[in-house]
Design a protein around this motif. Structure first.
Motif, PDB file in Angstrom:
ATOM      1  N   PRO A 183       1.057  -1.233  -0.020  1.00  0.00           N
ATOM      2  CA  PRO A 183      -0.343  -0.297   0.044  1.00  0.00           C
ATOM      3  C   PRO A 183       1.094   1.177   0.396  1.00  0.00           C
ATOM      4  CG  PRO A 183      -0.626  -1.662   1.938  1.00  0.00           C
ATOM      5  CD  PRO A 183       0.443  -2.068   1.009  1.00  0.00           C
ATOM      6  N   TRP A 184       0.419   2.109  -0.141  1.00  0.00           N
ATOM      7  CA  TRP A 184       0.868   3.452  -0.804  1.00  0.00           C
ATOM      8  C   TRP A 184       2.188   3.531   1.198  1.00  0.00           C
ATOM      9  CZ3 TRP A 184       3.614   5.926  -3.771  1.00  0.00           C
ATOM     10  CH2 TRP A 184       3.688   7.547  -3.196  1.00  0.00           C
ATOM     11  N   ARG A 242      -4.537  -1.338  -3.783  1.00  0.00           N
ATOM     12  CA  ARG A 242      -3.654  -0.875  -3.018  1.00  0.00           C
ATOM     13  C   ARG A 242      -2.339  -0.737  -3.866  1.00  0.00           C
ATOM     14  NH1 ARG A 242      -3.380  -2.474   3.001  1.00  0.00           N
ATOM     15  NH2 ARG A 242      -3.707  -4.768   2.082  1.00  0.00           N
TER      16      ARG A 242
END
Length: 211
Positions: free
Chosen positions: A120-121, A171
């Motif tokens: 995920p970021w 994500r």
């Protein structure tokens, strides 16, 4: 820092194999020889199978190497490779989640290979925050993997890879270099070099600014 301790000693069955490692490790090592300091502690975030850091530790014995990963199976693989390699400059792996609390308060350099697009970021943001906190002024953060760039057409193979990643987890996905640079700058890290690598990958070398 507390090392991860397996329930049993690592063995052949615990080793993971990442085929891409054999294809890219020497190209990465060429960049690292120039980017890393001559001595000190190198922290690898998301060491995965452990094959990269084994190769680098053997090739650059003047540096101390600290593998890490959040995944227990990966930690077992790293421990198994480390036991076989018997390198005095390679530390026991530690459990570290890029987006969480880091059990590390200093490192002279940080590596992160093929994590940013398969997480995920907020893991990338955590990586930048951690690097900004533990690196000394001028200390390098080295990233490797596939990225998108605003001024460069994305290779069809990378577009297909991006789609497959997002199909597995929305994500995930290839990140824009410009977004990564912006996130790095917010933590006092500047982009020092960007190097085109084989198979449509990039090496991004950031350095912590002196305050």
């Amino acid at each position: 820092m507390t090392p991860w301790v397996p329930g049993e000693a690592g063995g052949e069955a615990q080793k993971r194999h990442a085929p891409a490692t054999l294809r890219n490790r020497d190209a990465i090592l060429t960049i690292l020889r120039d980017a890393l300091p001559p001595s000190g502690l190198v922290l690898e975030v998301a060491s995965g199978s452990g094959e990269h850091i084994i190769h680098f530790a053997a090739a650059l014995p003047a540096l101390d190497w600290q593998p890490s990963d959040p995944d227990m199976a990966a930690l077992a693989s790293i421990a198994a490779w480390r036991a076989e390699a018997d390198l005095s400059n390679l530390h026991e792996p530690i459990r570290l989640d890029a987006a969480g609390d880091w059990p590390v308060d200093r490192a002279d350099a940080i590596l992160c290979i093929n994590m940013v697009h398969i997480s995920p970021w907020n893991a990338m943001l955590g990586l930048m925050q951690g690097a900004g906190r533990v690196l000394p002024p001028g200390g390098p953060l080295y990233l490797y993997g596939p990225y998108m760039r605003d001024d460069v057409e994305t290779a069809p193979s990378n577009l297909a890879f991006d789609a497959s990643l997002k199909a597995r987890d929305q994500r995930w996905g290839l990140r824009r270099v410009e977004d990564v640079v912006t996130a790095a700058q917010a933590q006092g890290l500047r982009l020092d070099r960007m190097v085109d690598m084989p198979a449509n990958n990039l090496s991004l070398i950031f350095r912590r600014a002196a305050f």
